[in-house]
Motif scaffolding. Structure first.
Motif, PDB file in Angstrom:
ATOM      1  N   GLU A   9      40.685  37.056  42.524  1.00  0.00           N
ATOM      2  CA  GLU A   9      39.430  36.518  42.050  1.00  0.00           C
ATOM      3  C   GLU A   9      38.933  35.325  42.832  1.00  0.00           C
ATOM      4  OE1 GLU A   9      38.371  33.556  38.620  1.00  0.00           O
ATOM      5  OE2 GLU A   9      40.256  34.350  38.823  1.00  0.00           O
ATOM      6  N   VAL A  23      34.443  38.285  41.661  1.00  0.00           N
ATOM      7  CA  VAL A  23      35.815  38.589  41.357  1.00  0.00           C
ATOM      8  C   VAL A  23      36.193  39.701  42.298  1.00  0.00           C
ATOM      9  CG1 VAL A  23      37.317  39.581  39.736  1.00  0.00           C
ATOM     10  CG2 VAL A  23      35.535  38.052  39.023  1.00  0.00           C
ATOM     11  N   LEU A  39      38.046  43.357  38.754  1.00  0.00           N
ATOM     12  CA  LEU A  39      37.881  42.441  37.635  1.00  0.00           C
ATOM     13  C   LEU A  39      36.430  42.548  37.255  1.00  0.00           C
ATOM     14  CD1 LEU A  39      38.727  40.305  35.769  1.00  0.00           C
ATOM     15  CD2 LEU A  39      38.177  38.616  37.469  1.00  0.00           C
ATOM     16  N   CYS A  44      41.664  33.957  30.624  1.00  0.00           N
ATOM     17  CA  CYS A  44      42.582  35.024  30.993  1.00  0.00           C
ATOM     18  C   CYS A  44      43.744  34.414  31.777  1.00  0.00           C
ATOM     19  CB  CYS A  44      41.872  36.061  31.863  1.00  0.00           C
ATOM     20  SG  CYS A  44      40.403  36.801  31.102  1.00  0.00           S
ATOM     21  N   ALA A  59      42.663  36.535  36.891  1.00  0.00           N
ATOM     22  CA  ALA A  59      41.402  36.391  36.164  1.00  0.00           C
ATOM     23  C   ALA A  59      41.324  35.080  35.395  1.00  0.00           C
ATOM     24  CB  ALA A  59      41.233  37.560  35.207  1.00  0.00           C
ATOM     25  N   ALA A 119      38.032  39.878  29.856  1.00  0.00           N
ATOM     26  CA  ALA A 119      37.957  40.272  31.261  1.00  0.00           C
ATOM     27  C   ALA A 119      39.168  41.084  31.699  1.00  0.00           C
ATOM     28  CB  ALA A 119      37.803  39.031  32.140  1.00  0.00           C
ATOM     29  N   THR A 120      40.347  40.725  31.216  1.00  0.00           N
ATOM     30  CA  THR A 120      41.547  41.463  31.614  1.00  0.00           C
ATOM     31  C   THR A 120      41.476  42.919  31.176  1.00  0.00           C
ATOM     32  OG1 THR A 120      42.930  39.483  31.574  1.00  0.00           O
ATOM     33  CG2 THR A 120      44.052  41.599  31.363  1.00  0.00           C
ATOM     34  N   LEU A 163      39.635  45.298  33.545  1.00  0.00           N
ATOM     35  CA  LEU A 163      40.136  45.563  34.888  1.00  0.00           C
ATOM     36  C   LEU A 163      40.350  47.049  35.150  1.00  0.00           C
ATOM     37  CD1 LEU A 163      42.764  42.708  35.273  1.00  0.00           C
ATOM     38  CD2 LEU A 163      40.501  42.867  36.302  1.00  0.00           C
TER      39      LEU A 163
END
Length: 438
Positions: free
Chosen positions: A4, A41, A48, A341, A345, A384-385, A388
């Motif tokens: 990222e 990212v 991401l 995160c 991230a 956000a995780t 992925l």
């Protein structure tokens, strides 16, 4: 794993640093003129990506895109781009040797509504680079160091005829990124942070800054003290020292240099679902109220901005500023109630389930803080995780942490489902002041 980029650039791509903390370039004294524009990212094996459910507003307008474009339009694409980064809107730009038919088209140039001027990686324009005349100050070749929220760019300032869609700007000063050695700077230094010289660094082949300002530095780089300038005189393109640069020779927003459709732009993107999409296609339309395809509807919500595109805002009960930035690939704000995160991230938020944060906005007013009672912009924040694994590049609910900075960066997620207008600052010539509308 996703690698990222630091939050804030979105030069990243980014806004120019000018007087705002964390903004990217073109804003010279703000923290980041391009403000957080390039904050991408970068995803290697996994992207991401941002989540869905993006920024709503009081406006009933809806974005669109794709299909046939008119002469005053160019297609905007969000896809994996040059380095698999989410929410990087790009266009194609054609660069020509001034007054000639010797040209090269450069794809994957990021559209940045919070920086000003065209910057292209030298490796992406190698066919014409050697024939483009270099700008000079007092007869000495000139380069520029431009700061963004996530780093800085360095390279010569050259003149080119620029074509975007059916619009052309003749003899436009542009920055060529990465054609000079950073070690050439011998006085004044350059911006702190990561040095971004290649398409891989930028997550694009360049940056098209089409915000409300007409030049990237203005009076700050044109009048004393010279120590405030972003421009450098480089005899023999070595031994570079800071220099003043007349506004007419500074890196320039191409839009006001078009023969027509030159008073602003409209960026339109389609709405997308909560999980995002692999790609999204919209349009960048030049001019406001100059043709039937760029009329500003009476129902639009319109805000006067400062010369850099900022508006008044109230967020989490506190007065602040905000800006609408296609150069930032997520919403960025500071919220101590949201968990970050982990791992790659870590600059992004990871709530257990999607939540919403609201920022109230109003026309910029330097003497009155905040936007009490102003229209609300809703920002969806997903984990956000968990995103992925989606493999999508167009995402409308990705949000990140500004690390304590007070402003609110209303980034690319907001643009999905909206037509967002930017009126150029024409007040210096007796015209209208800058504004943003949607």
């Amino acid at each position: 794993m996703a690698a990222e980029r630091t939050a804030g650039r979105h030069h990243r791509r980014r806004r120019q640093i000018t007087e705002r903390i964390g903004r990217t370039i073109l804003r010279t004294h703000s923290t980041v003129v391009r403000a957080l524009g390039a904050l991408g990212v970068a995803a290697m094996a996994v992207l991401l990506a941002a989540c869905g459910g993006g920024g709503g507003s009081s406006s009933s307008s809806s974005g669109g895109g794709g299909g046939q474009v008119a002469a005053n339009q160019v297609a905007v694409t969000v896809a994996q781009g040059v380095q698999r980064v989410a929410n990087i809107p790009t266009v194609s730009v054609t660069i020509c040797v001034p007054g000639s038919s010797v040209c090269q088209t450069v794809d994957n140039v990021q559209v940045d509504t919070e920086s000003f001027g065209l910057r292209l990686a030298s490796s992406a324009m190698s066919q014409v680079l050697g024939s483009l005349p270099q700008e000079a100050a007092a007869g000495v070749p000139v380069a520029e160091c431009t700061a963004f929220a996530d780093g800085h760019t360095w390279g010569s300032v050259r003149t080119a005829d620029v074509k975007i869609g059916g619009e052309s700007a003749a003899s436009l000063p542009i920055q060529v990124i990465g054609d000079l050695s950073p070690s050439a700077v011998v006085t004044g230094g350059c911006a702190s942070g990561v040095l971004e010289l290649t398409p891989a660094d930028l997550s694009a082949n360049g940056i098209l800054g089409i915000g409300v300002a007409t030049s990237d530095c203005g009076a700050r780089c044109a009048v004393s003290p010279v120590g405030n300038s972003d421009y450098y005189a480089c005899p023999g393109n070595t031994n570079c020292v800071q220099t003043l640069m007349p506004i007419a020779q500074q890196v320039t927003n191409p839009v006001p240099k078009f023969p027509s459709d030159n008073n602003g732009i409209m960026l339109s993107m389609p709405a997308i679902g909560p999980s995002g999409q692999a790609t999204a296609t919209g349009t960048l339309t030049f001019g406001i109220n100059t043709q039937s395809n760029n009329a500003l509807p009476g129902s639009a919500t319109k805000f006067t901005t400062n010369p850099y595109g900022d508006v008044n805002a109230t967020f989490a009960g506190s007065a602040t500023t905000a800006f609408f930035d296609s150069g930032s690939n997520a919403y960025f704000f500071t919220d101590g109630t949201l968990a970050n995160c982990s791992g790659a991230a870590s600059s992004f938020y990871c709530p257990p389930s999607t939540v919403t944060r609201t920022v109230n906005v109003a026309s910029y007013n330097a003497s009155t803080s905040g936007a009490p009672g102003g229209p609300a912009v809703s920002m969806a924040v997903a984990n956000a995780t968990n995103l992925l694994a989606n493999g999508n590049f167009a995402l409308d609910d990705l949000a990140g942490n500004l690390g304590g900075a007070a402003f609110v960066d209303i980034g690319m997620p907001f643009f999905y489902g909206h037509n967002v207008y930017y009126g150029l600052d024409q007040s210096g010539s007796g015209g209208a002041g800058p504004f943003v509308a949607f």
